[in-house]
Design a protein around this motif. Structure first.
Motif, PDB file in Angstrom:
ATOM      1  N   VAL A 168       0.842  -1.197   0.000  1.00 12.36           N
ATOM      2  CA  VAL A 168       0.000   0.000   0.000  1.00 12.36           C
ATOM      3  C   VAL A 168       0.876   1.245   0.000  1.00 12.36           C
ATOM      4  CG1 VAL A 168      -1.722   1.268   1.340  1.00 12.36           C
ATOM      5  CG2 VAL A 168      -1.881  -1.194   1.138  1.00 12.36           C
ATOM      6  N   SER A 169       0.515   2.206  -0.862  1.00 16.02           N
ATOM      7  CA  SER A 169       1.311   3.430  -0.918  1.00 16.02           C
ATOM      8  C   SER A 169       0.859   4.469   0.111  1.00 16.02           C
ATOM      9  CB  SER A 169       1.255   4.037  -2.329  1.00 16.02           C
ATOM     10  OG  SER A 169      -0.083   4.329  -2.678  1.00 16.02           O
ATOM     11  N   ALA A 170      -0.323   4.303   0.643  1.00 15.28           N
ATOM     12  CA  ALA A 170      -0.820   5.224   1.678  1.00 15.28           C
ATOM     13  C   ALA A 170      -0.297   4.791   3.046  1.00 15.28           C
ATOM     14  CB  ALA A 170      -2.347   5.219   1.687  1.00 15.28           C
ATOM     15  N   ALA A 171      -0.415   5.690   4.009  1.00 16.35           N
ATOM     16  CA  ALA A 171      -0.005   5.368   5.376  1.00 16.35           C
ATOM     17  C   ALA A 171      -0.873   4.238   5.930  1.00 16.35           C
ATOM     18  CB  ALA A 171      -0.125   6.598   6.260  1.00 16.35           C
ATOM     19  N   VAL A 172      -0.244   3.283   6.587  1.00 20.94           N
ATOM     20  CA  VAL A 172      -0.947   2.166   7.218  1.00 20.94           C
ATOM     21  C   VAL A 172      -0.662   2.238   8.709  1.00 20.94           C
ATOM     22  CG1 VAL A 172      -1.123  -0.348   7.423  1.00 20.94           C
ATOM     23  CG2 VAL A 172      -0.756   0.703   5.178  1.00 20.94           C
ATOM     24  N   HIS A 173      -1.716   2.225   9.516  1.00 17.27           N
ATOM     25  CA  HIS A 173      -1.584   2.280  10.965  1.00 17.27           C
ATOM     26  C   HIS A 173      -2.216   1.021  11.542  1.00 17.27           C
ATOM     27  CE1 HIS A 173      -0.303   6.379  10.404  1.00 17.27           C
ATOM     28  NE2 HIS A 173      -1.429   6.633   9.757  1.00 17.27           N
ATOM     29  N   PRO A 175      -3.807  -1.311  14.161  1.00 19.68           N
ATOM     30  CA  PRO A 175      -4.543  -1.020  15.404  1.00 19.68           C
ATOM     31  C   PRO A 175      -4.066  -1.873  16.568  1.00 19.68           C
ATOM     32  CG  PRO A 175      -5.877  -2.399  13.976  1.00 19.68           C
ATOM     33  CD  PRO A 175      -4.603  -2.097  13.216  1.00 19.68           C
ATOM     34  N   LEU A 176      -3.206  -1.323  17.394  1.00 23.84           N
ATOM     35  CA  LEU A 176      -2.695  -2.041  18.561  1.00 23.84           C
ATOM     36  C   LEU A 176      -3.637  -1.817  19.734  1.00 23.84           C
ATOM     37  CD1 LEU A 176       1.088  -1.141  18.197  1.00 23.84           C
ATOM     38  CD2 LEU A 176      -0.110  -3.176  17.362  1.00 23.84           C
ATOM     39  N   SER A 177      -4.076  -2.886  20.350  1.00 23.30           N
ATOM     40  CA  SER A 177      -5.050  -2.812  21.431  1.00 23.30           C
ATOM     41  C   SER A 177      -4.578  -1.892  22.547  1.00 23.30           C
ATOM     42  CB  SER A 177      -5.305  -4.203  21.991  1.00 23.30           C
ATOM     43  OG  SER A 177      -6.257  -4.140  23.042  1.00 23.30           O
ATOM     44  N   GLY A 178      -5.476  -1.010  22.983  1.00 22.42           N
ATOM     45  CA  GLY A 178      -5.198  -0.113  24.094  1.00 22.42           C
ATOM     46  C   GLY A 178      -4.423   1.126  23.711  1.00 22.42           C
ATOM     47  N   ARG A 179      -4.037   1.271  22.455  1.00 21.88           N
ATOM     48  CA  ARG A 179      -3.285   2.436  22.009  1.00 21.88           C
ATOM     49  C   ARG A 179      -4.209   3.277  21.123  1.00 21.88           C
ATOM     50  NH1 ARG A 179       2.412   1.292  19.574  1.00 21.88           N
ATOM     51  NH2 ARG A 179       2.579   0.371  21.646  1.00 21.88           N
ATOM     52  N   THR A 180      -4.670   4.411  21.636  1.00 21.96           N
ATOM     53  CA  THR A 180      -5.582   5.279  20.901  1.00 21.96           C
ATOM     54  C   THR A 180      -4.824   6.027  19.811  1.00 21.96           C
ATOM     55  OG1 THR A 180      -6.998   5.561  22.819  1.00 21.96           O
ATOM     56  CG2 THR A 180      -7.184   7.228  21.089  1.00 21.96           C
ATOM     57  N   MET A 181      -5.370   5.969  18.601  1.00 27.66           N
ATOM     58  CA  MET A 181      -4.822   6.734  17.488  1.00 27.66           C
ATOM     59  C   MET A 181      -5.675   7.981  17.308  1.00 27.66           C
ATOM     60  SD  MET A 181      -3.994   3.687  14.755  1.00 27.66           S
ATOM     61  CE  MET A 181      -5.604   2.894  14.883  1.00 27.66           C
ATOM     62  N   ALA A 182      -5.039   9.132  17.067  1.00 35.43           N
ATOM     63  CA  ALA A 182      -5.772  10.389  16.882  1.00 35.43           C
ATOM     64  C   ALA A 182      -5.429  10.972  15.518  1.00 35.43           C
ATOM     65  CB  ALA A 182      -5.424  11.381  17.986  1.00 35.43           C
ATOM     66  N   PHE A 183      -6.464  11.443  14.802  1.00 33.62           N
ATOM     67  CA  PHE A 183      -6.308  11.974  13.458  1.00 33.62           C
ATOM     68  C   PHE A 183      -6.867  13.381  13.398  1.00 33.62           C
ATOM     69  CE2 PHE A 183      -6.451   7.429  13.249  1.00 33.62           C
ATOM     70  CZ  PHE A 183      -5.455   7.095  12.343  1.00 33.62           C
ATOM     71  N   ASN A 184      -6.147  14.271  12.712  1.00 33.68           N
ATOM     72  CA  ASN A 184      -6.620  15.662  12.574  1.00 33.68           C
ATOM     73  C   ASN A 184      -7.583  15.779  11.398  1.00 33.68           C
ATOM     74  OD1 ASN A 184      -5.040  15.758  10.238  1.00 33.68           O
ATOM     75  ND2 ASN A 184      -3.375  16.864  11.231  1.00 33.68           N
ATOM     76  N   GLY A 185      -8.060  17.003  11.129  1.00 30.80           N
ATOM     77  CA  GLY A 185      -9.037  17.240  10.075  1.00 30.80           C
ATOM     78  C   GLY A 185      -8.527  16.940   8.691  1.00 30.80           C
ATOM     79  N   ALA A 186      -7.214  16.847   8.497  1.00 27.33           N
ATOM     80  CA  ALA A 186      -6.622  16.504   7.211  1.00 27.33           C
ATOM     81  C   ALA A 186      -6.331  15.005   7.122  1.00 27.33           C
ATOM     82  CB  ALA A 186      -5.342  17.309   7.000  1.00 27.33           C
ATOM     83  N   ALA A 187      -6.844  14.217   8.055  1.00 21.67           N
ATOM     84  CA  ALA A 187      -6.675  12.769   8.122  1.00 21.67           C
ATOM     85  C   ALA A 187      -5.239  12.351   8.420  1.00 21.67           C
ATOM     86  CB  ALA A 187      -7.194  12.085   6.861  1.00 21.67           C
ATOM     87  N   GLY A 188      -4.452  13.248   8.964  1.00 20.79           N
ATOM     88  CA  GLY A 188      -3.101  12.915   9.366  1.00 20.79           C
ATOM     89  C   GLY A 188      -3.075  12.399  10.791  1.00 20.79           C
TER      90      GLY A 188
END
Length: 194
Positions: A168-173, A175-188
């Protein structure tokens, strides 16, 4: 008439200012994604559950599955909506964990039966949530990895997850349990992403 003409530009300026402020706030808004897996800090074979939290406070649980420890799981908090991708036991929760980190990442301890209802229904009743589901999802989205994808929070080489991240050429995150991911309005991703 002079008074109205003076207020009209001021009113337009105020409206424009409010609109720009709203746009700026939307860009600064943070959407949080919190994986609820069977083992803290890992992405395990049976992990399905995610909580999406909108900046306005709305919380959506996606696929409660087997890795949410019922309606009293302390990781849940308030849940407004439960979204179910499709009606398989591992997504609605025909059985579930009693608590996190029991068994192994490849074979978590899911000995608590949620039948005759489901983990999803039990959570919805306790949290007074709305359940949203549709027909079966397309095969692409319904396909499951069913593998231990991480070890010590790192993607395991040679897994389908590792191959996916390579292709995949896009960013891949992951999902690790218990670790909250936060994204801004630009999807970063601004925090919690590996």
């Amino acid at each position: 008439m002079k008074t109205k003409k003076r207020h009209l530009p001021l009113g337009l300026l105020m409206a424009a200012g409010l609109a720009l402020t709203a746009l700026a706030q939307a860009d600064d808004a943070v959407v949080k994604v919190n994986p609820l897996g069977s083992h803290d800090g890992e992405f395990c074979s049976r992990d399905r559950a995610l909580i999406f939290e909108d900046p306005n406070g709305t919380r959506i649980l996606y696929d409660a599955g087997r890795t949410v420890a019922g309606p009293d799981d302390p990781r849940l908090g308030n849940i407004d909506v439960i979204l179910v991708s499709h009606m398989h036991g591992d997504h609605v929760g025909d059985q579930r964990i009693d608590k996190t980190n029991q068994g192994s990442c490849g074979n978590p301890e899911t000995s608590v039966s949620s039948l005759p209802q489901s983990n999803t229904v039990d959570i919805a009743l306790k949290k007074k949530s709305t359940i949203v589901t549709g027909s079966e999802m397309p095969a692409f989205f319904a396909a499951k990895l069913n593998e231990v994808a991480t070890e010590n929070g790192k993607v395991v080489a040679g897994t389908r997850t590792a191959r996916f991240t390579e292709l995949v050429s896009a960013a891949v995150h992951v999902p690790l349990s218990g670790r909250t991911m936060a994204f801004n309005g630009a999807a970063g991703c601004i925090s919690g992403c590996n």
